[in-house]
Design an enzyme around this catalytic site. Sequence first.
Site, PDB file in Angstrom:
ATOM      1  N   GLN A   1       0.834  -1.212   0.000  1.00 35.87           N
ATOM      2  CA  GLN A   1       0.000   0.000   0.000  1.00 35.87           C
ATOM      3  C   GLN A   1       0.868   1.261   0.000  1.00 35.87           C
ATOM      4  O   GLN A   1       0.500   2.281   0.590  1.00 35.87           O
ATOM      5  CB  GLN A   1      -0.933  -0.011   1.222  1.00 35.87           C
ATOM      6  CG  GLN A   1      -2.170  -0.873   1.044  1.00 35.87           C
ATOM      7  CD  GLN A   1      -3.139  -0.330  -0.012  1.00 35.87           C
ATOM      8  OE1 GLN A   1      -3.117   0.839  -0.377  1.00 35.87           O
ATOM      9  NE2 GLN A   1      -3.992  -1.195  -0.523  1.00 35.87           N
ATOM     10  N   SER A   2       2.012   1.186  -0.665  1.00 31.26           N
ATOM     11  CA  SER A   2       2.940   2.320  -0.658  1.00 31.26           C
ATOM     12  C   SER A   2       2.336   3.586  -1.289  1.00 31.26           C
ATOM     13  O   SER A   2       1.869   3.563  -2.436  1.00 31.26           O
ATOM     14  CB  SER A   2       4.199   1.922  -1.437  1.00 31.26           C
ATOM     15  OG  SER A   2       4.934   3.067  -1.801  1.00 31.26           O
ATOM     16  N   ASN A   3       2.376   4.669  -0.539  1.00 33.50           N
ATOM     17  CA  ASN A   3       1.955   5.967  -1.085  1.00 33.50           C
ATOM     18  C   ASN A   3       2.939   6.449  -2.143  1.00 33.50           C
ATOM     19  O   ASN A   3       2.560   7.071  -3.133  1.00 33.50           O
ATOM     20  CB  ASN A   3       1.892   7.012   0.038  1.00 33.50           C
ATOM     21  CG  ASN A   3       0.821   6.678   1.050  1.00 33.50           C
ATOM     22  OD1 ASN A   3      -0.353   6.582   0.706  1.00 33.50           O
ATOM     23  ND2 ASN A   3       1.215   6.481   2.297  1.00 33.50           N
TER      24      ASN A   3
END
Length: 311
Positions: free
Chosen positions: A73-75
């Site tokens: 879920q890396s921004n």
Amino acid sequence: MSSVIEPARLRLAQLPTPLEPYDLPGNTPTLWVKRDDLTGTGLTGNKVRKLEYLLADAQACGATRVVTCGGIQSNHCRATAIAAAQLSLSCHLFLRCDAPPPDEAPTTGNLALDRLVGAEITFITHDQYRDRAQLMAAAAGPKGYVIPEGGSNALGTWGYLRCVDELRTQWRLPPSAIVCATGSGGTHAGLAIGVRRRELDIPVYGVAICDDAPTFQARIAQISAEACDRWPQLPQIKETEIRVVEGYKGGGYAVSHPDELADIASVARSTGLLLDPVYTGKALRALMHEPGLFGDRPLFVHTGGIFGLLA
Ligand SMILES: Cc1ncc(COP(=O)(O)O)c(C=O)c1O
């Protein structure tokens, strides 16, 4: 110091972001919040400030493809994928996950957006993630540009050197401290270098949302040393000068405890500010629960992460 030539930069973020006062629940001084969650819709958050420099460099190198990595879920990966689509570059993401979702499974949050903009995605395990530099170099090919985890290198850190200059045009009185969430160190490094570069006597604190203080001190000092190698007029920040606040990572990276979620809800209900569970929600707790650490005029850099709340 001021004669350093700023590297080339693309205009991707909505800048300047507002600096606004908030009264948090409990007995805390008014908090000034730098609303870097408002840098854009898809490009919300701190990563786009770094990408303005990194993607300018990618274009200058003639790259047609960008490769980067992060958690599932890396921004940072989401912002890179969206910016790449905007610039007609292809994008390959290496996402860390031991049990990847099947291709046809519905996805949420940042991962849904990675897919929406057509990023090529390779899931890798925690073990494989240790070899991410080699994996990314191999995937890049001759026209590929590799961006390290979080966009946190000497060039990316310029995003937050510049943010300090933006802040100086916005505050009426300098803050007693600047506080951010620290995940890969680039934001903290940029703020610390930016403050020193302008000879401001303001402590910069990073709240560790994973790892520990010595790890971050070493990483941030390394980014600073690399920046000095490249731009010798920049001030160098030594390991011992880097202030990392521990005690708020809870169960670890991206693991949320009910107390943390309760604080996110209480801030949302009393101020309308939306914090994310992985970074800003943990970091702001340091200001709520240990206000004495940061003086009577603290400033928090809201680094975004909203899609993590919806994951
Ligand atoms: C929302 C958000 N806040 C803070 C951070 C931490 O920034 P940095 O990686 O520069 O330490 C990140 C990324 O890691 C992030 O996505």
